[in-house]
Motif scaffolding. Sequence first.
Motif, PDB file in Angstrom:
ATOM      1  N   ASN A   1       2.316   9.258   2.598  1.00  0.00           N
ATOM      2  CA  ASN A   1       2.573   8.322   1.507  1.00  0.00           C
ATOM      3  C   ASN A   1       3.981   7.768   1.661  1.00  0.00           C
ATOM      4  OD1 ASN A   1       3.239   7.170  -1.090  1.00  0.00           O
ATOM      5  ND2 ASN A   1       1.439   8.239  -1.895  1.00  0.00           N
TER       6      ASN A   1
ATOM      7  N   HIS B   1       5.806   5.959  -0.115  1.00  0.00           N
ATOM      8  CA  HIS B   1       6.689   5.911  -1.278  1.00  0.00           C
ATOM      9  C   HIS B   1       7.392   7.243  -1.518  1.00  0.00           C
ATOM     10  CE1 HIS B   1       5.751   1.852  -2.480  1.00  0.00           C
ATOM     11  NE2 HIS B   1       4.473   2.106  -2.335  1.00  0.00           N
TER      12      HIS B   1
ATOM     13  N   TRP C   1      -4.130  12.685  -3.091  1.00  0.00           N
ATOM     14  CA  TRP C   1      -3.056  12.046  -3.863  1.00  0.00           C
ATOM     15  C   TRP C   1      -3.006  12.616  -5.276  1.00  0.00           C
ATOM     16  CZ3 TRP C   1      -2.616   6.033  -4.841  1.00  0.00           C
ATOM     17  CH2 TRP C   1      -1.337   5.742  -5.284  1.00  0.00           C
TER      18      TRP C   1
ATOM     19  N   THR D   1       1.643  14.428  -0.158  1.00  0.00           N
ATOM     20  CA  THR D   1       2.323  13.250   0.382  1.00  0.00           C
ATOM     21  C   THR D   1       2.166  13.150   1.898  1.00  0.00           C
ATOM     22  OG1 THR D   1       4.425  14.454   0.611  1.00  0.00           O
ATOM     23  CG2 THR D   1       4.036  13.293  -1.469  1.00  0.00           C
TER      24      THR D   1
ATOM     25  N   ASN E   1       0.825  -1.206   0.000  1.00  0.00           N
ATOM     26  CA  ASN E   1       0.000   0.000   0.000  1.00  0.00           C
ATOM     27  C   ASN E   1       0.862   1.261   0.000  1.00  0.00           C
ATOM     28  OD1 ASN E   1      -2.367  -1.467   0.046  1.00  0.00           O
ATOM     29  ND2 ASN E   1      -2.422  -1.573   2.279  1.00  0.00           N
ATOM     30  N   HIS E   2       0.345   2.293  -0.631  1.00  0.00           N
ATOM     31  CA  HIS E   2       1.067   3.559  -0.703  1.00  0.00           C
ATOM     32  C   HIS E   2       0.939   4.347   0.599  1.00  0.00           C
ATOM     33  CE1 HIS E   2       2.066   3.440  -4.999  1.00  0.00           C
ATOM     34  NE2 HIS E   2       0.898   2.867  -5.169  1.00  0.00           N
ATOM     35  N   TRP E   3      -0.268   4.433   1.121  1.00  0.00           N
ATOM     36  CA  TRP E   3      -0.537   5.300   2.264  1.00  0.00           C
ATOM     37  C   TRP E   3      -0.512   4.525   3.571  1.00  0.00           C
ATOM     38  CZ3 TRP E   3      -0.845  10.526   2.015  1.00  0.00           C
ATOM     39  CH2 TRP E   3      -0.998  11.097   0.743  1.00  0.00           C
TER      40      TRP E   3
END
Length: 224
Positions: A146, A148, A104, A109, A81-83
């Motif tokens: 986030n 990433h 997003w 971020t 997952n990103h978040w």
Amino acid sequence: MVTVYTVAYNEELMLPFFVRHYRSNFPDCKIVVFDNHSTDNTRAIAHLMGCHVIAYDTNNQLSDLKYLEIKNHCWQFTDRNHWVIIADVDELCQITQAELEAEWMNGATLIRFAGYNMVNMHNNGDVANITHGIADENYSKSYCFNRHYIKEINYTPGCHTCKPVGEIKYSARVYPCYHYKYIQADYMVNRYSRNLARMSEINKRHGMGSQYAQPAARIRREFS
């Protein structure tokens, strides 16, 4: 899209409310509970509600430095997952899947939050029907980011502040976060007493958790 991380010790009252809230706001979220060898039904509830449970040991001591270590690093191993949301069991971020996706798309971020201490006007322990709160900057934390783009979050003790590293762009909108502190006077007194009894020597030396040393009468006055 979202992984929610929390740290728990004897949170059988708040945990079901916490899980239902985040599952409602993020239907496909993964919830990870770091359990400090709870002696109540916390662990069983977490399993029953489909959470991923990770046990950790502090020799039955309340250690803010251990909490800090977990919150600063647990999310770095998330690759699906990103978040991520890093929140205590009594902290409910008021943001939805659709709102997070919109942020997003706008390039955010890190999500900004305004903290509120929720107050049970009936002093009955009914968490679900608490509708009153008072603004508290201590809970305007960086709960959601986030992973990433944020490489290090660098929370300070209590996670009230942080020094993030990475591609930082804060959300234009500020979302509420409800901290469920004033649930019931007896609940507060018992919680403070329990935490004081478990206080680690490191906590004592650095003054972390000193609020738990308040006498019961003062806690009740604060609730009132």
